[in-house]
Scaffold this active site. Structure first.
Site, PDB file in Angstrom:
ATOM      1  N   LEU A  91      -8.090  -6.885   3.479  1.00 24.77           N
ATOM      2  CA  LEU A  91      -7.840  -7.648   4.708  1.00 24.77           C
ATOM      3  C   LEU A  91      -8.946  -7.484   5.739  1.00 24.77           C
ATOM      4  O   LEU A  91      -9.303  -8.421   6.436  1.00 24.77           O
ATOM      5  CB  LEU A  91      -6.496  -7.216   5.307  1.00 24.77           C
ATOM      6  CG  LEU A  91      -5.898  -8.119   6.375  1.00 24.77           C
ATOM      7  CD1 LEU A  91      -5.353  -9.390   5.752  1.00 24.77           C
ATOM      8  CD2 LEU A  91      -4.782  -7.409   7.137  1.00 24.77           C
ATOM      9  N   ARG A  92      -9.509  -6.274   5.847  1.00 26.79           N
ATOM     10  CA  ARG A  92     -10.506  -5.996   6.884  1.00 26.79           C
ATOM     11  C   ARG A  92     -11.935  -6.090   6.352  1.00 26.79           C
ATOM     12  O   ARG A  92     -12.815  -5.329   6.742  1.00 26.79           O
ATOM     13  CB  ARG A  92     -10.230  -4.623   7.505  1.00 26.79           C
ATOM     14  CG  ARG A  92      -8.864  -4.555   8.163  1.00 26.79           C
ATOM     15  CD  ARG A  92      -8.581  -3.218   8.821  1.00 26.79           C
ATOM     16  NE  ARG A  92      -7.216  -3.145   9.288  1.00 26.79           N
ATOM     17  CZ  ARG A  92      -6.784  -3.630  10.459  1.00 26.79           C
ATOM     18  NH1 ARG A  92      -7.644  -4.219  11.268  1.00 26.79           N
ATOM     19  NH2 ARG A  92      -5.513  -3.540  10.809  1.00 26.79           N
ATOM     20  N   SER A 176      -5.316  -5.238  -2.511  1.00 29.60           N
ATOM     21  CA  SER A 176      -4.488  -5.655  -1.381  1.00 29.60           C
ATOM     22  C   SER A 176      -4.557  -7.173  -1.215  1.00 29.60           C
ATOM     23  O   SER A 176      -4.163  -7.917  -2.100  1.00 29.60           O
ATOM     24  CB  SER A 176      -4.932  -4.907  -0.122  1.00 29.60           C
ATOM     25  OG  SER A 176      -4.004  -5.069   0.916  1.00 29.60           O
ATOM     26  N   GLU A 283       1.736   0.682   0.744  1.00 29.88           N
ATOM     27  CA  GLU A 283       1.751   0.821  -0.709  1.00 29.88           C
ATOM     28  C   GLU A 283       3.165   0.668  -1.271  1.00 29.88           C
ATOM     29  O   GLU A 283       3.346   0.122  -2.369  1.00 29.88           O
ATOM     30  CB  GLU A 283       1.152   2.160  -1.133  1.00 29.88           C
ATOM     31  CG  GLU A 283       0.790   2.231  -2.607  1.00 29.88           C
ATOM     32  CD  GLU A 283      -0.221   1.173  -3.028  1.00 29.88           C
ATOM     33  OE1 GLU A 283      -0.190   0.764  -4.212  1.00 29.88           O
ATOM     34  OE2 GLU A 283      -1.047   0.746  -2.188  1.00 29.88           O
ATOM     35  N   PHE A 285       5.434  -1.339  -0.053  1.00 26.07           N
ATOM     36  CA  PHE A 285       5.641  -2.781  -0.093  1.00 26.07           C
ATOM     37  C   PHE A 285       4.920  -3.397  -1.286  1.00 26.07           C
ATOM     38  O   PHE A 285       5.458  -4.248  -1.998  1.00 26.07           O
ATOM     39  CB  PHE A 285       5.137  -3.427   1.202  1.00 26.07           C
ATOM     40  CG  PHE A 285       6.201  -3.583   2.250  1.00 26.07           C
ATOM     41  CD1 PHE A 285       7.173  -4.564   2.136  1.00 26.07           C
ATOM     42  CD2 PHE A 285       6.228  -2.751   3.357  1.00 26.07           C
ATOM     43  CE1 PHE A 285       8.152  -4.719   3.102  1.00 26.07           C
ATOM     44  CE2 PHE A 285       7.208  -2.884   4.324  1.00 26.07           C
ATOM     45  CZ  PHE A 285       8.176  -3.873   4.203  1.00 26.07           C
ATOM     46  N   LYS A 291       6.173  -4.950  -8.761  1.00 25.19           N
ATOM     47  CA  LYS A 291       7.202  -4.766  -9.790  1.00 25.19           C
ATOM     48  C   LYS A 291       8.117  -5.982  -9.898  1.00 25.19           C
ATOM     49  O   LYS A 291       8.533  -6.363 -11.003  1.00 25.19           O
ATOM     50  CB  LYS A 291       8.006  -3.502  -9.494  1.00 25.19           C
ATOM     51  CG  LYS A 291       7.243  -2.220  -9.802  1.00 25.19           C
ATOM     52  CD  LYS A 291       8.075  -0.979  -9.533  1.00 25.19           C
ATOM     53  CE  LYS A 291       7.321   0.280  -9.949  1.00 25.19           C
ATOM     54  NZ  LYS A 291       8.079   1.520  -9.642  1.00 25.19           N
ATOM     55  N   HIS A 314      -2.185   3.360   0.269  1.00 24.75           N
ATOM     56  CA  HIS A 314      -2.943   2.123   0.385  1.00 24.75           C
ATOM     57  C   HIS A 314      -4.278   2.399   1.067  1.00 24.75           C
ATOM     58  O   HIS A 314      -4.478   2.106   2.250  1.00 24.75           O
ATOM     59  CB  HIS A 314      -2.111   1.120   1.190  1.00 24.75           C
ATOM     60  CG  HIS A 314      -2.404  -0.317   0.861  1.00 24.75           C
ATOM     61  ND1 HIS A 314      -1.991  -0.907  -0.316  1.00 24.75           N
ATOM     62  CD2 HIS A 314      -3.076  -1.283   1.547  1.00 24.75           C
ATOM     63  CE1 HIS A 314      -2.367  -2.180  -0.326  1.00 24.75           C
ATOM     64  NE2 HIS A 314      -3.036  -2.431   0.796  1.00 24.75           N
TER      65      HIS A 314
END
Length: 337
Positions: A91-92, A176, A283, A285, A291, A314
Site C-alpha cells: 500500500l505504501r 498485501s 495479518e 485479516f 483462507k 504484516h
C-alpha cells in the site's frame, strides 16, 4: 548523482565492459555482451544501473495511458531466458524504489536464475488497477492511475523488445495490496500470466466491512479516494476486481497463496507496541480473507497451493520469508533455473 552512487555506477560499468570483452563470438572474433552486461534503451535514452546492485537496471518506460514515464527496476534473466516475474509492492509504495529491493533484496534472491525480475516503482494505494477518476482529493495536482493498462499493454511491449521477455510467459506476485492486485491481473490477463502468488493479500474485497477497511487504509496512506477507483459501491467494476468473485478466470494457472497467523515471531520482538498491534491485526485479516478465498477456490475445482505460517506479522520480515518459501516453486513452474 551522489559520489557513492557514482562509484557504484562506474564499478558496474567497468564490470560489464570487462565481462563483455571476455565473451567472444565463436569463429567471428567479435566481442559479444551477455544478457546482463549492457544497459537497455529507455524513454530517456538508456536505463541506469540501480543502487540496489547485482544486475538491476532502472528504466523509464513511457506510458501513453498516464502521459508520463514510469520507472521500472529490472534484473535481466541470467542466461537470456524469456520468463518474467512481476513483483508488486504494498500500500505504501514509494516513487523512490520498489520495496522488494529496499526492505528485502529480491535481486539477490534470483541473481543466479534465468528469469527477468520486473519491479514497477510507485503506485501508492493504487491496487495496480485503472482508476475511474483522479485518485486523490487534490484536483489541482491530480494523480492519474492506469496501472492495469501499463502492466498488461504498455510495459510488456517494452520488455519484449528490450529484455526478451515473452508476453505469455510471466509470473506475478505481490504482498498485501500487491497480492490482491496480482490475483486480479492474473484473472483478467490469463494470456500473460501463467502463475500468480499472493503474499498476505486481501482476497475478499467486496464482503461486508471490506469497503470501509479499504477506504480507511487509502485515506491513511496518501489521502486517496476509494470512490475514484471503481466508482460507487454498486459499480460492476468493483465486483469484477474482487479476487473472491473472479477466481474462475484463473483456471489452469499455477496459484499460490500465503498468510501468517499474526503472532509475532522471534525477529519481531524489538518492534514497538503500536507496530506489533497493527501488524497483528492486518495479518489476521489477511489470513482470514485468504483462507475464505481458498475454501471457495477448492470447492470450485481450482488447483491451488496454500502456505500458512504459524508465526509472522504484516511486515517485511514475513514478506521476505514468503518469497524465499516460494522461490523454488516459481522457478520450477517458469522453468527458469
Amino acid at each position: 548523482m551522489s559520489f557513492v552512487k557514482g562509484l557504484k555506477h562506474v564499478a558496474a560499468t567497468v564490470t560489464a565492459l570487462a565481462t563483455a570483452a571476455g565473451l567472444l563470438t565463436v569463429g567471428a572474433g567479435v566481442a559479444s555482451a551477455g544478457p546482463r552486461d549492457w544497459l537497455r534503451p529507455d524513454a530517456t535514452g538508456t536505463c541506469e544501473w540501480d543502487a540496489a546492485g547485482h544486475w538491476v537496471q532502472r528504466c523509464d518506460v513511457w506510458s501513453p495511458a498516464t502521459g508520463k514515464n514510469i520507472s521500472v527496476q529490472i534484473q535481466p534473466a541470467a542466461r537470456g531466458g524469456n520468463a518474467g516475474l512481476y513483483l508488486l509492492d504494498g500500500l505504501r509504495a514509494t516513487d523512490i524504489s520498489s520495496a522488494w529491493l529496499v526492505d528485502t533484496n529480491a535481486a539477490a534472491k534470483f541473481v543466479n536464475n534465468n528469469i527477468t525480475l520486473i519491479m514497477p516503482v510507485g503506485g501508492e494505494s493504487s491496487f495496480y488497477t485503472d482508476w475511474e477518476t483522479p485518485a486523490t482529493y487534490d484536483l489541482k495536482d491530480p494523480v492519474t492511475y492506469k496501472w492495469e493498462t501499463f502492466l498488461t499493454k504498455e510495459l510488456p511491449v517494452y520488455l519484449e523488445q528490450n529484455f526478451g521477455v515473452a508476453r505469455n510467459n510471466n509470473s506475478v506476485a505481490g504482498l498485501s495490496m500487491g497480492g490482491t492486485a496480482a490475483m486480479n491481473l492474473a484473472a483478467h490477463h490469463r494470456d500473460q500470466f501463467r502463475q500468480v502468488l499472493s503474499f498476505s493479500g486481501y482476497l475478499t474485497t467486496t464482503l461486508p466491512g471490506m469497503q470501509t477497511m479499504v477506504r480507511a487504509a487509502l485515506l491513511d496512506a496518501g489521502g486517496f479516494n476509494v470512490n475514484a477507483m471503481y466508482g460507487s459501491i454498486f459499480s460492476p467494476r468493483r465486483f469484477q476486481n474482487d479476487p473472491f468473485l473472479n477466481m474462475g478466470n484463473l483456471r489452469g494457472a499455477d496459484i499460490y497463496v500465503s498468510a501468517a497467523s499474526g503472532t509475532a515471531g522471534p525477529g519481531e520482538a524489538g518492534r514497538g507496541a503500536g507496530l506489533l498491534a497493527g501488524g497483528a491485526v492486518l495479518e489476521v485479516f489477511s489470513n482470514a480473507s485468504t483462507k475464505l478465498w481458498a475454501l471457495k477456490a477448492k470447492a470450485s475445482g481450482l488447483q491451488i497451493t496454500e502456505d500458512y505460517l504459524p508465526v509472522g506479522q504484516h511486515n517485511w520480515a514475513l514478506f521476505s520469508t514468503q518469497l524465499d518459501r516460494a522461490h523454488d516453486r516459481i522457478l520450477d513452474v517458469m522453468n527458469a533455473w
